[in-house]
Write an enzyme that holds these catalytic residues in place. Sequence first.
Site, mmCIF file in Angstrom:
data_model
loop_
_atom_site.group_PDB
_atom_site.id
_atom_site.type_symbol
_atom_site.label_atom_id
_atom_site.label_comp_id
_atom_site.label_asym_id
_atom_site.label_seq_id
_atom_site.Cartn_x
_atom_site.Cartn_y
_atom_site.Cartn_z
ATOM 1 N N TYR A 1 0.853 -1.189 0.000
ATOM 2 C CA TYR A 1 0.000 0.000 0.000
ATOM 3 C C TYR A 1 0.884 1.231 0.000
ATOM 4 O O TYR A 1 1.850 1.305 0.760
ATOM 5 C CB TYR A 1 -0.887 0.000 1.252
ATOM 6 C CG TYR A 1 -1.795 1.210 1.368
ATOM 7 C CD1 TYR A 1 -2.850 1.407 0.480
ATOM 8 C CD2 TYR A 1 -1.590 2.159 2.371
ATOM 9 C CE1 TYR A 1 -3.692 2.507 0.590
ATOM 10 C CE2 TYR A 1 -2.428 3.260 2.491
ATOM 11 C CZ TYR A 1 -3.478 3.431 1.594
ATOM 12 O OH TYR A 1 -4.310 4.524 1.712
ATOM 13 N N ASP B 1 9.222 3.104 -0.065
ATOM 14 C CA ASP B 1 8.157 3.711 0.726
ATOM 15 C C ASP B 1 8.397 3.300 2.177
ATOM 16 O O ASP B 1 8.040 2.189 2.583
ATOM 17 C CB ASP B 1 6.795 3.237 0.215
ATOM 18 C CG ASP B 1 5.642 3.822 1.033
ATOM 19 O OD1 ASP B 1 5.916 4.412 2.100
ATOM 20 O OD2 ASP B 1 4.493 3.675 0.604
ATOM 21 N N LYS C 1 3.913 9.128 8.862
ATOM 22 C CA LYS C 1 3.659 8.553 10.193
ATOM 23 C C LYS C 1 4.616 9.097 11.273
ATOM 24 O O LYS C 1 4.432 10.214 11.719
ATOM 25 C CB LYS C 1 3.623 7.025 10.083
ATOM 26 C CG LYS C 1 2.487 6.634 9.100
ATOM 27 C CD LYS C 1 2.013 5.224 9.093
ATOM 28 C CE LYS C 1 0.724 5.152 8.263
ATOM 29 N NZ LYS C 1 0.703 4.211 7.185
HETATM 30 C C1 LIG Z 1 0.106 4.740 5.752
HETATM 31 C C2 LIG Z 1 0.915 4.494 4.535
HETATM 32 C C3 LIG Z 1 0.881 5.364 3.437
HETATM 33 C C4 LIG Z 1 -0.092 6.495 3.333
HETATM 34 O O1 LIG Z 1 0.119 7.467 4.281
HETATM 35 P P1 LIG Z 1 -1.122 8.478 4.630
HETATM 36 O O2 LIG Z 1 -0.502 9.434 5.568
HETATM 37 O O3 LIG Z 1 -2.169 7.605 5.231
HETATM 38 O O4 LIG Z 1 -1.549 9.086 3.358
HETATM 39 C C5 LIG Z 1 1.755 5.132 2.394
HETATM 40 N N1 LIG Z 1 2.618 4.103 2.427
HETATM 41 C C6 LIG Z 1 2.665 3.242 3.454
HETATM 42 C C7 LIG Z 1 3.666 2.142 3.440
HETATM 43 C C8 LIG Z 1 1.810 3.398 4.532
HETATM 44 O O5 LIG Z 1 1.825 2.512 5.523
#
Ligand SMILES: *Cc1c(COP(=O)(O)O)cnc(C)c1O
Length: 434
Positions: free
Chosen positions: A146, A241, A269
Amino acid sequence: MSLSFKKSQAAYEEAKKVIPGGVNSPVRAFKAVGNHPVFIQSGQGAHVTDIDGNELIDYICSWGPLIFGHNDKAVQEAVLSAVQNGTTFGMPTEIETTMAAKIIELIPSIEKVRMVSSGTEATMSALRLARGYTGREKIVKCGGCYHGHADHLLIQAGSGAMTFGVPSSPGVPENIAKETLTATYNDIASFKQLFEAYKDQIAAVIIEPIPGNMGLILPDQGFLEDLRTLTEANGTLLIFDEVISGFRASLGGAQKRFNIMPDLTCLGKIIGGGLPVGAFGGKAEVMDHLAPFGEVYQAGTLSGNPLAMTAGYTTLCELQKRDPYTQLEEKGKQLKEGLEEAAQKHGVPVSINHLGSLLTVFFTDQPVHSYADAQTSSTEAYRIFFESLLAEGIHLPPSQFECWFISTAHQDSDIEATLKAADHAFKAVAEAGQ
Ligand SMILES: *Cc1c(COP(=O)(O)O)cnc(C)c1O
């Protein structure tokens, strides 16, 4: 013990009248575990208090940002102090430079960094930059990873999409989706095939170096190294990511833990210390293609917001100062071993993946190295497990395919209470014949 959540149930009914599904982000709705969400009043350390007055041990920790738990004193004081000066200016502030320098100091591959307001914005912007920089259009992502909810990334996107059974989403134009190619995590051959089929067309591979959105999956020996070699040989940018793994796999993210340098890194995060923040950065030569001096456009009214920068910067400094990683690894291990023992006692097959302060209990009898392995899990067993724990005051993520997040505020007593409740929960799973 069985807690009552009557007020939460009523609050959910009210919320549904004015908010689609009653929530502002789908996984919060408990749809995957067939229940209504718990509404929170406050949080302190590893605990949240809900509107019925129940005090719960929290393994969501806002889905990752709260590595020190709720309401950490240092972060709270820094934000309270910053708010005295005003909340936003839309003009540069020095804390943005201080924050950028701290990120560059900590994340090995980042030479320049731009701040945004969410992880979604970070990945979206990094991909535009990669496309603008390489002049190529196709991107590769892994099934089950994701990267936020931008159109071209909502393809086999794990987590919410996985439990809701929507492989991609209505509203994503086919013309955009077809530029996204999907490979298989931990299967380098699946990447090689794409590079052969789409020679010189792939701008970037984006990957969670440690996937956390199909449940926690760990990279097999050599997989990330091979991916680095393959992308480099093809003139394709490798984007890590690290929205979850950054500042959690180590202070320098997964890239430092495994010593593999991507071209671009996305953060989110933890980097916001509980306020809305994302960031993307990498080689200066690539980053300098961004506007205003470069031609790739990217912007944000609240990007680099001084309150968010203060919360994030304080969190990163505190991480450096407190160096909690050995302690977190130990807590995670303690939890994993205790859970394995309890599951075995009741004859419930589980496979538990753990790294540092991240953990997923998969209800399957096989090791989980891939998206396909993760999908062999019994979501019904998870539902029963989740419900039984919640009734005893332990709040897990409301989906099989998420990480449990452990914070420095989780005490031995919290872990003991969790294991005691888990003993009952595994028994309930066994009795349901799952
Ligand atoms: C949570 C998450 C996102 C998206 O971040 P948001 O602040 O919710 O838009 C993207 N990549 C990873 C791996 C994530 O866990």
